[in-house]
Design a protein around this motif. Sequence first.
Motif, PDB file in Angstrom:
ATOM      1  N   PRO A  61       0.811  -1.229   0.000  1.00  0.00           N
ATOM      2  CA  PRO A  61       0.000   0.000   0.000  1.00  0.00           C
ATOM      3  C   PRO A  61       0.835   1.266   0.000  1.00  0.00           C
ATOM      4  O   PRO A  61       0.447   2.265  -0.618  1.00  0.00           O
ATOM      5  CB  PRO A  61      -0.820  -0.127   1.297  1.00  0.00           C
ATOM      6  CG  PRO A  61      -0.841  -1.578   1.605  1.00  0.00           C
ATOM      7  CD  PRO A  61       0.456  -2.131   1.113  1.00  0.00           C
ATOM      8  N   ARG A  94      -7.654   4.658  -3.597  1.00  0.00           N
ATOM      9  CA  ARG A  94      -7.517   3.208  -3.693  1.00  0.00           C
ATOM     10  C   ARG A  94      -8.613   2.537  -2.874  1.00  0.00           C
ATOM     11  O   ARG A  94      -9.096   3.086  -1.886  1.00  0.00           O
ATOM     12  CB  ARG A  94      -6.139   2.743  -3.228  1.00  0.00           C
ATOM     13  CG  ARG A  94      -5.970   2.673  -1.722  1.00  0.00           C
ATOM     14  CD  ARG A  94      -4.757   1.823  -1.346  1.00  0.00           C
ATOM     15  NE  ARG A  94      -4.782   1.437   0.045  1.00  0.00           N
ATOM     16  CZ  ARG A  94      -4.036   1.980   1.000  1.00  0.00           C
ATOM     17  NH1 ARG A  94      -3.183   2.935   0.707  1.00  0.00           N
ATOM     18  NH2 ARG A  94      -4.136   1.552   2.245  1.00  0.00           N
ATOM     19  N   ASP A  96      -9.282  -1.201  -0.992  1.00  0.00           N
ATOM     20  CA  ASP A  96      -8.715  -2.472  -0.541  1.00  0.00           C
ATOM     21  C   ASP A  96      -9.869  -3.464  -0.456  1.00  0.00           C
ATOM     22  O   ASP A  96     -10.715  -3.387   0.439  1.00  0.00           O
ATOM     23  CB  ASP A  96      -8.049  -2.290   0.829  1.00  0.00           C
ATOM     24  CG  ASP A  96      -7.228  -3.500   1.235  1.00  0.00           C
ATOM     25  OD1 ASP A  96      -7.457  -4.581   0.666  1.00  0.00           O
ATOM     26  OD2 ASP A  96      -6.363  -3.370   2.113  1.00  0.00           O
ATOM     27  N   TYR A  97      -9.913  -4.413  -1.422  1.00  0.00           N
ATOM     28  CA  TYR A  97     -11.082  -5.279  -1.518  1.00  0.00           C
ATOM     29  C   TYR A  97     -10.683  -6.619  -2.142  1.00  0.00           C
ATOM     30  O   TYR A  97      -9.948  -6.667  -3.129  1.00  0.00           O
ATOM     31  CB  TYR A  97     -12.157  -4.612  -2.383  1.00  0.00           C
ATOM     32  CG  TYR A  97     -13.514  -5.248  -2.310  1.00  0.00           C
ATOM     33  CD1 TYR A  97     -14.431  -4.865  -1.333  1.00  0.00           C
ATOM     34  CD2 TYR A  97     -13.891  -6.238  -3.212  1.00  0.00           C
ATOM     35  CE1 TYR A  97     -15.691  -5.452  -1.266  1.00  0.00           C
ATOM     36  CE2 TYR A  97     -15.136  -6.832  -3.149  1.00  0.00           C
ATOM     37  CZ  TYR A  97     -16.038  -6.432  -2.174  1.00  0.00           C
ATOM     38  OH  TYR A  97     -17.280  -7.014  -2.101  1.00  0.00           O
ATOM     39  N   ARG A 100      -6.960  -7.494  -2.820  1.00  0.00           N
ATOM     40  CA  ARG A 100      -6.180  -6.680  -3.765  1.00  0.00           C
ATOM     41  C   ARG A 100      -6.442  -5.201  -3.517  1.00  0.00           C
ATOM     42  O   ARG A 100      -7.450  -4.823  -2.920  1.00  0.00           O
ATOM     43  CB  ARG A 100      -6.562  -7.009  -5.207  1.00  0.00           C
ATOM     44  CG  ARG A 100      -6.273  -8.445  -5.632  1.00  0.00           C
ATOM     45  CD  ARG A 100      -5.563  -8.463  -6.940  1.00  0.00           C
ATOM     46  NE  ARG A 100      -5.348  -9.817  -7.439  1.00  0.00           N
ATOM     47  CZ  ARG A 100      -4.699 -10.094  -8.562  1.00  0.00           C
ATOM     48  NH1 ARG A 100      -4.238  -9.114  -9.323  1.00  0.00           N
ATOM     49  NH2 ARG A 100      -4.525 -11.326  -8.956  1.00  0.00           N
ATOM     50  N   LEU A 101      -5.523  -4.399  -4.025  1.00  0.00           N
ATOM     51  CA  LEU A 101      -5.718  -2.957  -4.073  1.00  0.00           C
ATOM     52  C   LEU A 101      -6.256  -2.593  -5.453  1.00  0.00           C
ATOM     53  O   LEU A 101      -5.792  -3.134  -6.468  1.00  0.00           O
ATOM     54  CB  LEU A 101      -4.401  -2.219  -3.807  1.00  0.00           C
ATOM     55  CG  LEU A 101      -3.733  -2.497  -2.463  1.00  0.00           C
ATOM     56  CD1 LEU A 101      -2.385  -1.772  -2.376  1.00  0.00           C
ATOM     57  CD2 LEU A 101      -4.632  -2.077  -1.311  1.00  0.00           C
TER      58      LEU A 101
END
Length: 333
Positions: A61, A94, A96-97, A100-101
């Motif tokens: 990240p 971004r 975060d899910y 993955r980013l």
Amino acid sequence: MSADFLNPVALEVLQHYSRLLWSGSPQPLGNHGGFSGARLWQIDGPAGPLCLRAWPAGFPPERLLFIHLCITCARNAGLAFVPRMLPSLHQTLRIDYGGRLWELQEWLSGEADYHRRPSSVKLRAACAALARLHACWPSSDRFNAKPCPAVRRRLEAVREWRELVRSGWQPLAQAAPDDPARQAAERAWQILSHRIDAIPDLLKRWNTRIWPLQPCLCDVWHDHVLFDGNHVTGVVDYGAMKIDHPAVDVARLLGSLVEDDPAGWTTGLTAYREVRPFTAEEEELARALDVAGTTVGASVWLRWLYHDGKEFADRVAAARRLEVLVKRIEKWY
């Protein structure tokens, strides 16, 4: 997580963005010709198409934050060939899910067609665009003056290659008879057996030279520069960005566009220097990085193909990338 599994996830990710930005279903593009592990989708939007990207699993990240800061800085400086990032409903760049980013940005028009339609005007435009990017990301007190990281990376790749070869590994032992990369791999193996050992001497002069460093693209090459006619409409894929010396980008771009053509290098460097300074010593560094990077690049591709277990959705395309490097190195003999 497979690309097929990610398709419904992509639609879920879009729910984190205003419906005023997008419509319809995301159209999967796979890796869109890349090999980083990222996945892309094209999405319709009222102001034009958009690009949804899922970064490779495990992408840090903090690195993505750095990339987004650099992209935003360039857009704020008026560089329309840099994609505009679109914020989520929570005003973040971004998401975060699903492990993955993700990010959403405008889809830049144009074609990476320099090799099919080369011209000195396009070459100048590409190098001027690179210089404008570098001018947006100047060195500062946050980046201590150090030896060129690209030099250190190439030397480390040579060291790793030597260790691998001393272990008894040979890529051809892993190559199936019908492997599309086999022929290029055979030629690369022969070339590297007597070419790669010259790289440390080539870079020796630069190994301890101290330079001011700044953000650099570190993988700006032919397929990442889009044109509409002679005009640069896009510089895409910022995933390799690092703190480095601008010579690494000059080397990568000119090496991929004009290879060893002296007139092409002169044209490109002249256009670059019309935007920002680039000394004769920096030019020498760029030329050394180009030769070293091409040679080391062949070794990296052999490792990816036959040692590291890297998966390729399109092995034929991977073979073509190795073939380009091998053909160029063969011209040096």
